[in-house]
Design a protein around this motif. Sequence first.
Motif, PDB file in Angstrom:
ATOM      1  N   THR A 299      -4.878  -2.205  -5.609  1.00  0.00           N
ATOM      2  CA  THR A 299      -3.370  -2.101  -5.035  1.00  0.00           C
ATOM      3  C   THR A 299      -3.155  -1.247  -3.845  1.00  0.00           C
ATOM      4  OG1 THR A 299      -2.372  -2.801  -7.187  1.00  0.00           O
ATOM      5  CG2 THR A 299      -0.922  -2.399  -5.435  1.00  0.00           C
ATOM      6  N   ARG A 300      -3.415  -0.190  -3.971  1.00  0.00           N
ATOM      7  CA  ARG A 300      -3.380   0.926  -2.762  1.00  0.00           C
ATOM      8  C   ARG A 300      -4.459   0.230  -1.641  1.00  0.00           C
ATOM      9  NH1 ARG A 300      -3.925   6.454  -6.002  1.00  0.00           N
ATOM     10  NH2 ARG A 300      -1.585   6.574  -6.791  1.00  0.00           N
TER      11      ARG A 300
ATOM     12  N   ALA B 159       2.430   1.666  -3.409  1.00  0.00           N
ATOM     13  CA  ALA B 159       1.264   1.927  -4.519  1.00  0.00           C
ATOM     14  C   ALA B 159       0.726   3.395  -4.515  1.00  0.00           C
ATOM     15  CB  ALA B 159       0.162   1.013  -4.424  1.00  0.00           C
TER      16      ALA B 159
ATOM     17  N   VAL C 179       5.593  -5.770  -9.088  1.00  0.00           N
ATOM     18  CA  VAL C 179       5.831  -5.735  -7.647  1.00  0.00           C
ATOM     19  C   VAL C 179       6.661  -6.844  -7.272  1.00  0.00           C
ATOM     20  CG1 VAL C 179       4.746  -6.067  -5.584  1.00  0.00           C
ATOM     21  CG2 VAL C 179       3.459  -4.908  -7.266  1.00  0.00           C
TER      22      VAL C 179
ATOM     23  N   LEU D 159      -4.313  -0.010  -9.972  1.00  0.00           N
ATOM     24  CA  LEU D 159      -3.689   0.860  -8.870  1.00  0.00           C
ATOM     25  C   LEU D 159      -4.322   0.978  -7.689  1.00  0.00           C
ATOM     26  CD1 LEU D 159      -0.914   2.276  -8.219  1.00  0.00           C
ATOM     27  CD2 LEU D 159      -1.886   4.304  -9.295  1.00  0.00           C
TER      28      LEU D 159
ATOM     29  N   ILE E 218       2.488  -1.928 -13.349  1.00  0.00           N
ATOM     30  CA  ILE E 218       3.266  -1.950 -12.386  1.00  0.00           C
ATOM     31  C   ILE E 218       3.897  -3.177 -11.715  1.00  0.00           C
ATOM     32  CG2 ILE E 218       2.995  -1.576  -9.734  1.00  0.00           C
ATOM     33  CD1 ILE E 218      -0.121  -0.189 -10.432  1.00  0.00           C
TER      34      ILE E 218
ATOM     35  N   ARG F 149       0.826  -1.225  -0.035  1.00  0.00           N
ATOM     36  CA  ARG F 149       0.028  -0.285  -0.006  1.00  0.00           C
ATOM     37  C   ARG F 149       0.967   1.322  -0.060  1.00  0.00           C
ATOM     38  NH1 ARG F 149      -2.804  -2.855   4.132  1.00  0.00           N
ATOM     39  NH2 ARG F 149      -2.076  -1.336   5.918  1.00  0.00           N
TER      40      ARG F 149
ATOM     41  N   VAL G  66       2.763   5.625  -6.702  1.00  0.00           N
ATOM     42  CA  VAL G  66       3.008   5.572  -8.239  1.00  0.00           C
ATOM     43  C   VAL G  66       2.099   6.386  -8.815  1.00  0.00           C
ATOM     44  CG1 VAL G  66       2.355   3.856  -9.844  1.00  0.00           C
ATOM     45  CG2 VAL G  66       3.474   2.991  -7.703  1.00  0.00           C
TER      46      VAL G  66
END
Length: 200
Positions: free
Chosen positions: A147-148, A86, A98, A144, A96, A83, A89
């Motif tokens: 992902t956050r 992200a 990871v 995204l 992205i 988190r 970003v």
Amino acid sequence: MTVAAILMAGGESRRMGSPKPLLDWGGVTLLEYQLRQLRDAGADDVIAVLGHEPDRLLPLVRAAGARAVVNENYREGRASSIRAGAMTVDGGTTAIVVLNVDQPRTSAITRRLLTQHAGMQALITVPVHGGVRGHPIVLAGSLLGETREVKEETQGLRGIVEAHDADVNEVEFDLPVVLLDLNEPGDYKSARRTYFEVAP
């Protein structure tokens, strides 16, 4: 394609017994190696998420031309570091990557994944060896937001992958290096003996 790479390097390395980011890897620290490989693979923005003893790692991140994010909540688990990375970003990023610092990967591996990801216009791309999925994971920029918001209860990125499993693009690799994790001293010693001879 605009690529951001999130390298998670915030753990306490308890099982290893010494900080994983500072382990020797081909004459440089593992942190430096990973940052360089991600950049060489085509990442426009490389973000190192730090947590435990960040002051020891910050100079290495800056010298590599990467960005550092310090996750003050790193003890909450890996999801908190995802988190934290992200959140930094850029919203216009289209892919992205990871990766954990204890999963050494050559630029060739990540570059191949990014090429396949773009060619397939995939939502998620993962390497596979012998039917087992490995790392790094490549996510479309459209993920995204998810992902956050990853949570430890849903095993971080695994929750995203499972939620979109029908849209996962698997890229087969002949060598098991895409499954490599350096969790304990024995893993490290064994991998260091063979990695530079077999990794693509």
